[in-house]
Design a protein around this motif. Structure first.
Motif, PDB file in Angstrom:
ATOM      1  N   TYR A  42      11.587   0.101 -10.218  1.00  0.00           N
ATOM      2  CA  TYR A  42      10.619   1.073  -9.697  1.00  0.00           C
ATOM      3  C   TYR A  42       9.699   0.424  -8.662  1.00  0.00           C
ATOM      4  N   LEU A  43       9.212  -0.775  -8.962  1.00  0.00           N
ATOM      5  CA  LEU A  43       8.353  -1.505  -8.030  1.00  0.00           C
ATOM      6  C   LEU A  43       9.122  -1.845  -6.757  1.00  0.00           C
ATOM      7  N   ILE A  46       9.510   1.211  -4.544  1.00  0.00           N
ATOM      8  CA  ILE A  46       8.253   1.504  -3.838  1.00  0.00           C
ATOM      9  C   ILE A  46       8.150   0.645  -2.585  1.00  0.00           C
ATOM     10  N   ASP A  50       8.302   2.231   1.182  1.00  0.00           N
ATOM     11  CA  ASP A  50       7.056   2.022   1.915  1.00  0.00           C
ATOM     12  C   ASP A  50       7.310   1.349   3.261  1.00  0.00           C
ATOM     13  N   CYS A  75       0.159   7.173   0.117  1.00  0.00           N
ATOM     14  CA  CYS A  75       0.444   7.284  -1.323  1.00  0.00           C
ATOM     15  C   CYS A  75       1.158   6.035  -1.832  1.00  0.00           C
ATOM     16  N   LEU A  76       2.162   5.564  -1.097  1.00  0.00           N
ATOM     17  CA  LEU A  76       2.936   4.398  -1.526  1.00  0.00           C
ATOM     18  C   LEU A  76       2.105   3.116  -1.489  1.00  0.00           C
ATOM     19  N   LEU A  79       0.076   3.362  -4.492  1.00  0.00           N
ATOM     20  CA  LEU A  79       0.972   3.280  -5.640  1.00  0.00           C
ATOM     21  C   LEU A  79       1.394   1.844  -5.906  1.00  0.00           C
ATOM     22  N   LEU A  80       1.593   1.075  -4.853  1.00  0.00           N
ATOM     23  CA  LEU A  80       1.962  -0.335  -5.011  1.00  0.00           C
ATOM     24  C   LEU A  80       0.855  -1.105  -5.726  1.00  0.00           C
ATOM     25  N   THR A  83       0.548   0.087  -9.387  1.00  0.00           N
ATOM     26  CA  THR A  83       1.712  -0.306 -10.179  1.00  0.00           C
ATOM     27  C   THR A  83       1.636  -1.773 -10.574  1.00  0.00           C
ATOM     28  N   ASN A 116      -0.244   6.726 -11.908  1.00  0.00           N
ATOM     29  CA  ASN A 116      -0.234   6.068 -10.600  1.00  0.00           C
ATOM     30  C   ASN A 116       0.161   7.031  -9.487  1.00  0.00           C
ATOM     31  N   LEU A 117       1.133   7.903  -9.767  1.00  0.00           N
ATOM     32  CA  LEU A 117       1.542   8.900  -8.774  1.00  0.00           C
ATOM     33  C   LEU A 117       0.400   9.869  -8.467  1.00  0.00           C
ATOM     34  N   CYS A 232       5.031  -8.242   0.627  1.00  0.00           N
ATOM     35  CA  CYS A 232       5.885  -7.372  -0.202  1.00  0.00           C
ATOM     36  C   CYS A 232       7.125  -8.115  -0.683  1.00  0.00           C
TER      37      CYS A 232
END
Length: 292
Positions: A42-43, A46, A50, A75-76, A79-80, A83, A116-117, A232
């Motif tokens: 999931y991470l 993202i 992104d 948002c991303l 979210l990062l 998360t 988080n979303l 990242c």
């Protein structure tokens, strides 16, 4: 500028390779179909979306596409950050509140994802409502002003504080276990290694928060996308290169070496075996000691 564009494409290719390799492993290995591994994937997804989205030129497109790109990117980005903090909190429960974690593993995982979303989407709506969008090269992002800088700074400070507090509790707990193991009071489950992993996790997570603060306040102005991409990739590699993923890689590509190293599980540990004990696998892979 041309060098930066080429560098960005190279860095994005690395992120693409990592993400799709994780998906490949998930398909091949049942041992990875557990919540801690889902969280790593999931991470990685993202990070993938992104950064890939920034390569799509929307400046000449209708406003719908511009606003959509800006909304998703904001948002991303949030979210990062959330998360990474959620990952620290999940590890805290897995280490310090083991029974609570095993009894509510699914609830903890999906609650953090949903929360988080919601936070990421809410931040996107607030920023686009306040400032609208602006063009950064070929892609669109939310515009910035003093209000956005203040909100961003508060947001980063709150989540960095949460991350720091949970990390401190984790380090205190692991340090206590390490000292007990030295005194022979408990079995040494490689607590020194886990202590080091937590320290590195804190440094890497904090690095992104600090970098975000520097970008928000225009302290970093050159090669912003490249610097962000490199960070990242560091995050992606750190969370991806854990023990279970390395072991599953060895099983697929170095089968004979893996069976030689672990002869006792040669007959029982197959990446295509449908008779795996999923309950035992879940517990093993949810364990902090097995996931590193």
């Amino acid at each position: 500028m041309e060098f930066e564009i080429i560098l960005n494409y190279i860095l994005n290719v690395i992120i693409i390779i990592i993400t799709f390799y994780l998906i490949f492993l998930m398909i091949k290995s049942k041992n990875l179909r557990v919540y801690p591994c889902y969280n790593v994937l999931y991470l990685s997804i993202i990070l993938f979306i992104d950064n890939i989205l920034r390569l799509i030129p929307t400046v000449s497109m209708p406003d719908f596409f511009k606003y959509s790109q800006a909304f998703i990117l904001v948002c991303l980005d949030k979210l990062l950050l959330t998360t990474l903090v959620a990952q620290t909190i999940i590890i805290y429960f897995g280490v310090c509140q083991t029974n609570v974690y095993f009894n509510h593993e699914r609830l903890i995982y999906f609650s953090t994802v949903l929360l988080n979303l919601i936070i990421g989407s809410a931040m996107s709506i607030i920023f686009l409502k306040l400032n609208g969008i602006t063009e950064y090269g070929d892609y669109c992002y939310c515009d910035s002003d003093k209000r956005k800088e203040l909100i961003d700074t508060i947001f980063n400070s709150v989540f960095l504080f949460i991350n720091t507090m949970f990390t401190i509790v984790l380090l205190i707990y692991i340090t206590g276990k390490k000292n007990d193991a030295k005194l022979g009071l408990i079995e040494d489950l490689d607590y020194g290694h886990h202590h080091t992993k937590i320290v590195f996790m804190f440094i890497i997570n904090s690095l992104l928060f600090v970098e975000s603060y520097l970008i928000i306040n225009d302290i970093i102005s050159n090669y912003v996308d490249a610097i962000y991409l490199i960070t990242c990739i560091v995050i992606d590699i750190y969370y991806t290169m854990n023990k279970i993923i390395i072991d599953e890689t060895m099983k697929i590509f170095c089968r004979k070496w893996y069976e030689k190293k672990y002869p006792l599980i040669k007959k029982n540990d197959s990446i295509t075996d449908d008779d795996d004990d999923e309950g035992d696998t879940r517990k093993k892979n949810s364990s902090f000691s097995e996931d590193d």
